[in-house]
Enzyme design. Structure first.
Site, PDB file in Angstrom:
ATOM      1  N   ARG A  21       1.674  -2.722  -0.428  1.00  0.00           N
ATOM      2  CA  ARG A  21       1.894  -3.770   0.581  1.00  0.00           C
ATOM      3  C   ARG A  21       1.950  -3.221   1.995  1.00  0.00           C
ATOM      4  NH1 ARG A  21       3.986  -8.291  -2.424  1.00  0.00           N
ATOM      5  NH2 ARG A  21       4.682  -7.676  -4.490  1.00  0.00           N
ATOM      6  N   ASP A  49       2.986   6.160  -4.190  1.00  0.00           N
ATOM      7  CA  ASP A  49       1.917   5.568  -4.993  1.00  0.00           C
ATOM      8  C   ASP A  49       0.913   4.828  -4.114  1.00  0.00           C
ATOM      9  OD1 ASP A  49       0.915   4.869  -7.747  1.00  0.00           O
ATOM     10  OD2 ASP A  49       1.206   2.846  -6.954  1.00  0.00           O
ATOM     11  N   TYR A  54      -5.953  -0.436  -2.109  1.00  0.00           N
ATOM     12  CA  TYR A  54      -4.832  -1.044  -1.388  1.00  0.00           C
ATOM     13  C   TYR A  54      -5.216  -1.316   0.069  1.00  0.00           C
ATOM     14  CZ  TYR A  54      -1.740  -0.091  -5.366  1.00  0.00           C
ATOM     15  OH  TYR A  54      -1.159  -0.063  -6.613  1.00  0.00           O
ATOM     16  N   HIS A 129      -7.412   2.918 -12.494  1.00  0.00           N
ATOM     17  CA  HIS A 129      -6.550   1.793 -12.111  1.00  0.00           C
ATOM     18  C   HIS A 129      -6.460   0.700 -13.179  1.00  0.00           C
ATOM     19  CE1 HIS A 129      -5.128  -0.390  -8.194  1.00  0.00           C
ATOM     20  NE2 HIS A 129      -4.381  -0.740  -9.222  1.00  0.00           N
ATOM     21  N   ARG A 130      -7.597   0.363 -13.767  1.00  0.00           N
ATOM     22  CA  ARG A 130      -7.632  -0.708 -14.783  1.00  0.00           C
ATOM     23  C   ARG A 130      -8.549  -0.279 -15.906  1.00  0.00           C
ATOM     24  NH1 ARG A 130      -4.311  -5.302 -14.228  1.00  0.00           N
ATOM     25  NH2 ARG A 130      -3.523  -5.180 -12.117  1.00  0.00           N
ATOM     26  N   SER A 159      -3.690   3.470 -15.631  1.00  0.00           N
ATOM     27  CA  SER A 159      -2.830   2.350 -15.252  1.00  0.00           C
ATOM     28  C   SER A 159      -3.312   1.106 -15.994  1.00  0.00           C
ATOM     29  CB  SER A 159      -2.906   2.134 -13.737  1.00  0.00           C
ATOM     30  OG  SER A 159      -2.089   1.064 -13.353  1.00  0.00           O
ATOM     31  N   LEU A 213      10.705  -5.305  -9.363  1.00  0.00           N
ATOM     32  CA  LEU A 213      11.465  -6.501  -8.965  1.00  0.00           C
ATOM     33  C   LEU A 213      10.625  -7.752  -9.203  1.00  0.00           C
ATOM     34  CD1 LEU A 213      12.872  -5.218  -5.532  1.00  0.00           C
ATOM     35  CD2 LEU A 213      13.778  -4.850  -7.839  1.00  0.00           C
ATOM     36  N   GLY A 215       7.785  -8.238  -8.145  1.00  0.00           N
ATOM     37  CA  GLY A 215       7.139  -8.566  -6.872  1.00  0.00           C
ATOM     38  C   GLY A 215       8.045  -9.391  -5.958  1.00  0.00           C
ATOM     39  N   THR A 261       9.098  -2.499  -1.496  1.00  0.00           N
ATOM     40  CA  THR A 261       9.569  -3.209  -0.293  1.00  0.00           C
ATOM     41  C   THR A 261       9.030  -2.575   0.987  1.00  0.00           C
ATOM     42  OG1 THR A 261      11.502  -3.870   1.001  1.00  0.00           O
ATOM     43  CG2 THR A 261      11.748  -1.864  -0.316  1.00  0.00           C
TER      44      THR A 261
END
Ligand SMILES: NC(=O)c1ccc[n+]([C@@H]2O[C@H](COP(=O)([O-])OP(=O)(O)OC[C@H]3O[C@@H](n4cnc5c(N)ncnc54)[C@H](OP(=O)(O)O)[C@@H]3O)[C@@H](O)[C@H]2O)c1
Length: 296
Positions: A21, A49, A54, A129-130, A159, A213, A215, A261
């Site tokens: 984020r 990470d 991103y 990643h996937r 991941s 959390l 998200g 966060t």
């Protein structure tokens, strides 16, 4: 902050800071992102990470600006990044569709981009990643082995893989896959019973937990789970976030939560999770509140 051994020559902080984020924040100035990194380092959070995708393939460059200006930081951080998602934004704006690419050419190019963008000479941990339904595990396994042998990456992992995806890729390579980064939290408890955590626990591989959390969903609300989190949080003078993370830390699989966060004051409190003691009964109270009913 506990440190955990991921491989013979790789140690991570038990809590990890996620940079998904980072580009969404209202303040993306070098000074402010640097303050976030230092707030982590001050608490012993040294593992960060990233992923090529991103911030629309820009978050690695944001980190790179900081590392270029302050080379000394590189030796203080372990950097995890990921590849294989091709989405029609940023450098792949011309891609006709979103897809996964685990070919040798794509992975090699992604690693070069990540090294250049983050201004580093080695990625500590590279993750696929996937899971790619079109993966040639011999090709993907061989390129991951070659990247480890070349020193461009220190270790490799995956991941969002299920155990069968992991076994397929592992069967095509010599290096050991080191971790699987999956969604685990009080908002996503299925990995505790669907075989994902069990598989890695059996093989002494620590899973990394993304969105611990939910998200942010575990923070806002007034459900029985939220009320229970408040009760436990109150006993330790911490917030709900600390309880949600402590729930993961308590599990015997040795999960590494990745916190996302962007708020500097919240980042400074990530370590509060280590002060919350979750015994078996409290763990089950939280688990049953998340489940919505008592266990059978
Ligand atoms: N491998 C994958 O496929 C995958 C997928 C998703 C994520 N990830 C990784 O996991 C990391 C964490 O994911 P995430 O950001 O979804 O994690 P998270 O920690 O579950 O959620 C963070 C979100 O919760 C919000 N939040 C609200 N109140 C909070 C409070 N009191 N304390 C802390 N956060 C609060 C944050 O907002 P504020 O910023 O306003 O605090 C932020 O938007 C990512 O950065 C990424 O590295 C990996």
């Amino acid at each position: 902050m506990d440190r955990v051994q991921i491989s013979d020559d790789l140690n991570f902080s038990r809590l990890v800071y996620g940079m998904w984020r980072i580009g969404d924040d209202t303040n993306t100035s070098v000074g402010y992102v640097k303050a976030k990194i230092h707030a982590c380092l001050d608490q012993g959070i040294t593992t960060f990470d990233q992923a090529d995708i991103y911030g629309g393939y820009n978050a690695e460059s944001l980190l790179g600006e900081i590392l270029k200006a302050d080379h000394g930081l590189i030796g203080k951080m372990e950097i995890v990044t990921k590849c294989d998602i091709v989405a029609p934004v940023g450098r792949y704006a011309d891609a006709p569709i979103k897809y996964y690419d685990t070919s040798r050419a794509h992975i090699e190019k992604s690693v070069e981009n990540s090294l250049r963008d983050m201004a580093i000479e080695q990625i500590d941990l590279l993750l696929i990643h996937r899971p790619d339904p079109f993966m040639d595990h011999y090709e993907t396994g061989a390129v991951l082995d070659d990247l480890v042998a070349s020193g461009k990456v220190r270790g490799v992992g995956v991941s969002n893989f299920r155990p069968w995806d992991w076994k397929l890729l592992q069967s095509g390579m010599k290096s050991q896959l080191l971790t699987n980064q999956i969604e685990i939290s009080l908002a996503e408890i299925t990995p505790f019973t669907n075989g994902d955590i069990t598989f890695h626990q059996q093989h002494n591989q620590r899973p990394m937990a993304w969105s611990p959390l939910g998200g942010g969903n575990l923070i806002l609300g007034d459900s029985n789970l939220h009320k229970l989190m408040d009760e436990i949080a109150g006993a330790y003078n911490v917030d709900r976030a600390a309880v949600a993370v402590a729930f993961l830390l308590a599990h015997p699989a040795g999960i590494l939560p990745i916190l996302g966060t962007n708020n500097l004051e919240r980042i400074k409190k990530i370590n509060d999770a280590n002060r919350v003691e979750i015994d078996r009964v409290i763990w089950f109270r939280l688990y049953e509140a998340a489940l919505g009913h008592e266990v059978a």
